[in-house]
Motif scaffolding. Structure first.
Motif, short mmCIF file in Angstrom:
data_model
loop_
_atom_site.label_atom_id
_atom_site.label_comp_id
_atom_site.label_asym_id
_atom_site.label_seq_id
_atom_site.Cartn_x
_atom_site.Cartn_y
_atom_site.Cartn_z
N GLU B 26 0.84 -1.19 0.00
CA GLU B 26 0.00 0.00 0.00
C GLU B 26 0.88 1.24 0.00
OE1 GLU B 26 -2.89 -1.82 3.43
OE2 GLU B 26 -2.85 0.36 3.18
N THR B 27 0.63 2.14 -0.91
CA THR B 27 1.28 3.44 -0.88
C THR B 27 0.53 4.39 -1.77
OG1 THR B 27 3.35 4.64 -1.23
CG2 THR B 27 2.90 2.82 -2.74
N ARG B 28 0.58 5.66 -1.42
CA ARG B 28 -0.01 6.69 -2.28
C ARG B 28 1.05 7.31 -3.18
NH1 ARG B 28 -2.43 8.38 2.78
NH2 ARG B 28 -4.55 7.58 2.95
N ASP B 29 2.30 6.98 -2.91
CA ASP B 29 3.37 7.54 -3.72
C ASP B 29 3.40 6.90 -5.10
OD1 ASP B 29 5.70 9.11 -1.85
OD2 ASP B 29 4.20 7.89 -0.81
N THR B 30 3.84 7.66 -6.08
CA THR B 30 3.93 7.11 -7.44
C THR B 30 5.31 6.54 -7.72
OG1 THR B 30 4.47 9.31 -8.27
CG2 THR B 30 2.16 8.64 -8.35
N THR B 31 6.28 6.98 -6.93
CA THR B 31 7.64 6.47 -7.09
C THR B 31 8.00 5.64 -5.88
OG1 THR B 31 8.30 8.41 -8.39
CG2 THR B 31 10.06 7.06 -7.44
N TYR B 32 8.28 4.38 -6.12
CA TYR B 32 8.64 3.49 -5.02
C TYR B 32 9.40 2.30 -5.61
CZ TYR B 32 4.28 1.35 -6.64
OH TYR B 32 3.28 0.81 -7.42
N TYR B 33 9.96 1.52 -4.72
CA TYR B 33 10.71 0.33 -5.13
C TYR B 33 10.23 -0.86 -4.32
CZ TYR B 33 13.82 3.61 -7.42
OH TYR B 33 14.33 4.59 -8.23
N LEU B 34 10.26 -2.00 -4.94
CA LEU B 34 9.86 -3.24 -4.29
C LEU B 34 11.02 -4.23 -4.32
CD1 LEU B 34 6.38 -3.43 -5.97
CD2 LEU B 34 6.75 -3.17 -3.51
N PHE B 35 11.13 -4.98 -3.25
CA PHE B 35 12.24 -5.91 -3.10
C PHE B 35 11.72 -7.26 -2.58
CE2 PHE B 35 15.83 -2.86 -3.13
CZ PHE B 35 15.14 -1.67 -2.96
N TRP B 36 12.48 -8.29 -2.87
CA TRP B 36 12.33 -9.57 -2.19
C TRP B 36 13.68 -9.95 -1.60
CZ3 TRP B 36 8.38 -12.68 -0.77
CH2 TRP B 36 7.13 -12.44 -1.34
N TYR B 37 13.62 -10.44 -0.36
CA TYR B 37 14.79 -10.95 0.33
C TYR B 37 14.49 -12.35 0.83
CZ TYR B 37 17.08 -6.36 0.62
OH TYR B 37 17.72 -5.18 0.33
N LYS B 38 15.56 -13.16 0.90
CA LYS B 38 15.46 -14.51 1.45
C LYS B 38 16.25 -14.55 2.75
CE LYS B 38 16.95 -19.27 0.37
NZ LYS B 38 17.60 -20.14 -0.67
N GLN B 39 15.68 -15.14 3.79
CA GLN B 39 16.37 -15.30 5.06
C GLN B 39 16.43 -16.78 5.40
OE1 GLN B 39 14.68 -13.43 8.68
NE2 GLN B 39 16.74 -12.72 9.16
N PRO B 40 17.53 -17.42 5.07
CA PRO B 40 17.67 -18.86 5.37
C PRO B 40 17.85 -19.07 6.86
CG PRO B 40 19.69 -17.99 4.43
CD PRO B 40 18.70 -16.87 4.40
N PRO B 41 17.85 -20.31 7.30
CA PRO B 41 18.00 -20.58 8.74
C PRO B 41 19.24 -19.95 9.35
CG PRO B 41 17.27 -22.54 7.60
CD PRO B 41 17.56 -21.53 6.53
N SER B 42 20.27 -19.73 8.56
CA SER B 42 21.49 -19.10 9.09
C SER B 42 21.22 -17.66 9.53
CB SER B 42 22.60 -19.13 8.05
OG SER B 42 22.19 -18.44 6.88
#
Lengths: 115, 112
Positions: B26-42
């Motif tokens: 959710e955002t009202r801004d028109t400029t934004y960035y999206l990310f995916w991160y992985k967090q393994p058991p370590s």
């Protein structure tokens, strides 16, 4: 190893004690971020630096928390008079601002346990 | 308000199955960035992908693919032919200005 490093990896302390964590970013990165992560949650933003300037602090960062990045390289996060609620993983991330955005690379974290 | 929702708390799949991890923002801004991160058991968060709000092109990287749809404010992540090494917690994140907002993560378990 040229990634983000954090020291110590684990810290156990008694309530009321002060603790200090260190983060060494990737060498050419100009931005450095601190986050806190509790079990089952995503990282919560605490503060960030661009070079040596601390540009933004979250409301989560109470007066007991202070962060520095004196020479624009490594950073320290100090928690004074620790409370049990401070127990969490403290994550550091660094990035290189290029144009208008950056991508963060995270360190392994410092797990704090306050008894 | 800025917010990232990952409605799937835990997912289990059998090895070689495909799995999609959902992310709604959710955002009202028109400029934004999206990310995916992985967090393994370590425990260390590993960067997977970054997308800016003006680039809706889907992306494929090996067994990973991402579907960005502004119309539904979603940025979903699909793993094809899952492997045991894919077991981890996956976080979606939204960047507005200089602040990052992370979802609560989806814990993926791939059963051999």
């Amino acid at each position: 190893d040229t990634g983000v490093s954090q020291d110590p990896r684990h810290k156990i302390t008694k309530r009321g004690q002060n603790v200090t964590f260190r983060c060494d970013p990737i060498s050419e990165h100009n931005r450095l971020y601190w986050y806190r992560q509790t079990l089952g949650q995503g990282p919560e933003f605490l503060t960030y630096f661009q070079n040596e300037a601390q540009l933004e602090k979250s409301r989560l960062l109470s007066d007991r928390f202070s962060a520095e990045r004196p020479k624009g390289s490594f950073s320290t996060l100090e928690i004074q008079r620790t409370e049990q609620g401070d127990s969490a993983m403290y994550l550091c991330a660094s990035s290189l601002l290029v144009g208008t955005t950056d991508t963060q690379y995270f360190g392994p974290g410092t797990r704090l346990t306050v008894l | 308000a800025q917010k990232v929702t990952q409605a799937q708390t835990e997912i289990s799949v059998v090895e070689k199955e495909d799995v999609t991890l959902d992310c709604v923002y959710e955002t009202r801004d028109t400029t934004y960035y999206l990310f995916w991160y992985k967090q393994p058991p370590s425990g260390e968060l590993v960067f997977l992908i970054r997308r800016n709000s003006f680039d809706e092109q889907n992306e494929i990287s090996g067994r990973y693919s991402w579907n960005f749809q502004k119309s539904t404010s979603s940025f979903n992540f699909t793993i094809t032919a899952s492997q045991v090494v894919d077991s981890a917690v996956y976080f979606c994140a939204l960047k507005i200005g200089n602040q990052f907002y992370f979802g609560t993560g989806t814990s993926l378990t791939v059963i051999p």
